[in-house]
Design a protein around this motif. Structure first.
Motif, PDB file in Angstrom:
ATOM      1  N   MET A 116       0.845  -1.199   0.000  1.00 45.38           N
ATOM      2  CA  MET A 116       0.000   0.000   0.000  1.00 45.38           C
ATOM      3  C   MET A 116       0.884   1.254   0.000  1.00 45.38           C
ATOM      4  O   MET A 116       1.841   1.349   0.759  1.00 45.38           O
ATOM      5  N   LYS A 117       0.580   2.201  -0.869  1.00 48.40           N
ATOM      6  CA  LYS A 117       1.360   3.424  -0.968  1.00 48.40           C
ATOM      7  C   LYS A 117       1.090   4.331   0.247  1.00 48.40           C
ATOM      8  O   LYS A 117      -0.042   4.471   0.684  1.00 48.40           O
ATOM      9  N   ARG A 118       2.161   4.950   0.751  1.00 49.87           N
ATOM     10  CA  ARG A 118       2.056   5.733   1.977  1.00 49.87           C
ATOM     11  C   ARG A 118       2.104   7.240   1.682  1.00 49.87           C
ATOM     12  O   ARG A 118       2.957   7.709   0.919  1.00 49.87           O
ATOM     13  N   ILE A 119       1.216   7.958   2.328  1.00 55.31           N
ATOM     14  CA  ILE A 119       1.113   9.404   2.159  1.00 55.31           C
ATOM     15  C   ILE A 119       1.329  10.081   3.507  1.00 55.31           C
ATOM     16  O   ILE A 119       0.711   9.685   4.509  1.00 55.31           O
ATOM     17  N   LEU A 120       2.185  11.088   3.557  1.00 58.01           N
ATOM     18  CA  LEU A 120       2.302  11.950   4.735  1.00 58.01           C
ATOM     19  C   LEU A 120       1.517  13.219   4.438  1.00 58.01           C
ATOM     20  O   LEU A 120       1.792  13.903   3.453  1.00 58.01           O
ATOM     21  N   PHE A 121       0.543  13.514   5.287  1.00 58.34           N
ATOM     22  CA  PHE A 121      -0.350  14.648   5.053  1.00 58.34           C
ATOM     23  C   PHE A 121      -0.173  15.659   6.184  1.00 58.34           C
ATOM     24  O   PHE A 121      -0.595  15.422   7.311  1.00 58.34           O
ATOM     25  N   LEU A 122       0.459  16.788   5.865  1.00 55.54           N
ATOM     26  CA  LEU A 122       0.669  17.872   6.828  1.00 55.54           C
ATOM     27  C   LEU A 122      -0.414  18.920   6.644  1.00 55.54           C
ATOM     28  O   LEU A 122      -0.455  19.613   5.628  1.00 55.54           O
TER      29      LEU A 122
END
Length: 221
Positions: free
Chosen positions: A1-7
């Motif tokens: 699963m692709k990982r996203i960092l959301f700031l």
């Protein structure tokens, strides 16, 4: 699963968009503080980083700069998602090689499409030994003598557009209409910033400026 960092420091926006991103099949790590986002980037791997600019601690632009100054993090794709729509901020972001700049408010489906486009480009990992400048459309990549030029999605689209129409001169408005249709909310001057960054990555002068008219592909480069 692709990982996203959301700031994002606005809780409601962060939670709503994160839920849509998860429903699209991505893993999302949420953060509201820029300093903490930098610490996460030091310790964990992410495929895409989505950055608000006006947040607690380090700004989104500071986080973007941190990413681009780290050799290991530099390939990370970065989308700026902010309420700041002034041209200077957009140019600063593109000068730091952000992949896209989205002005709030944003429709969740548009953000998802942007993420899917980036992932499609990242998936093009097959080595291509074609000599000279080559467009790998399936992988959303531009290569020169088989070497990936590491273009952002928008840079790739501009280059592909010009290569497909080598005799046409493109104004900023032509490029915007071809790439974004009705989804572009920034200034047409941001196209100049994309062109500037694209020229830095191309090994030859493939993009020619036609004074007073726009840009065209230089087949004789």
């Amino acid at each position: 699963m692709k990982r996203i960092l959301f700031l994002e420091d606005e809780k409601e926006i962060r939670e709503i968009l994160s839920e849509y991103i998860k429903l699209a099949g991505f893993e999302v790590v949420e953060e509201e503080d820029g300093n903490k986002a930098i610490e996460l980037l030091k310790e964990e791997n992410f495929d895409v980083v989505i950055l608000d600019i006006m947040v607690k601690g380090a700004s989104g632009l500071d986080v973007l700069k941190f990413i681009r100054e780290d050799e290991n993090l530099f390939p990370t794709n970065v989308i700026m998602l902010t309420a700041l729509d002034d041209i200077n901020t957009q140019i600063d972001a593109f000068d730091l090689y952000c992949d896209d700049y989205i002005v709030k408010p944003v429709q969740p489906i548009l953000l998802i499409k942007k993420l899917e486009m980036i992932m499609k480009r990242r998936s093009g990992s097959i080595r291509i030994s074609q000599k000279g400048l080559f467009i790998d459309r399936d992988g959303f990549r531009a290569l020169y003598d088989g070497k990936d030029l590491k273009l952002t999605v928008t840079e790739f689209q501009i280059l592909a557009l010009m290569m497909d129409n080598p005799n046409k001169v493109f104004s900023r408005e032509n490029i915007i209409n071809s790439l974004y249709n009705t989804d572009f909310y920034g200034s047409s001057r941001t196209i100049d910033s994309h062109i500037k960054n694209l020229r830095k990555k191309l090994p030859k002068d493939y993009i020619k400026t036609i004074i007073g008219a726009g840009y065209k592909f230089n087949e004789k480069a």
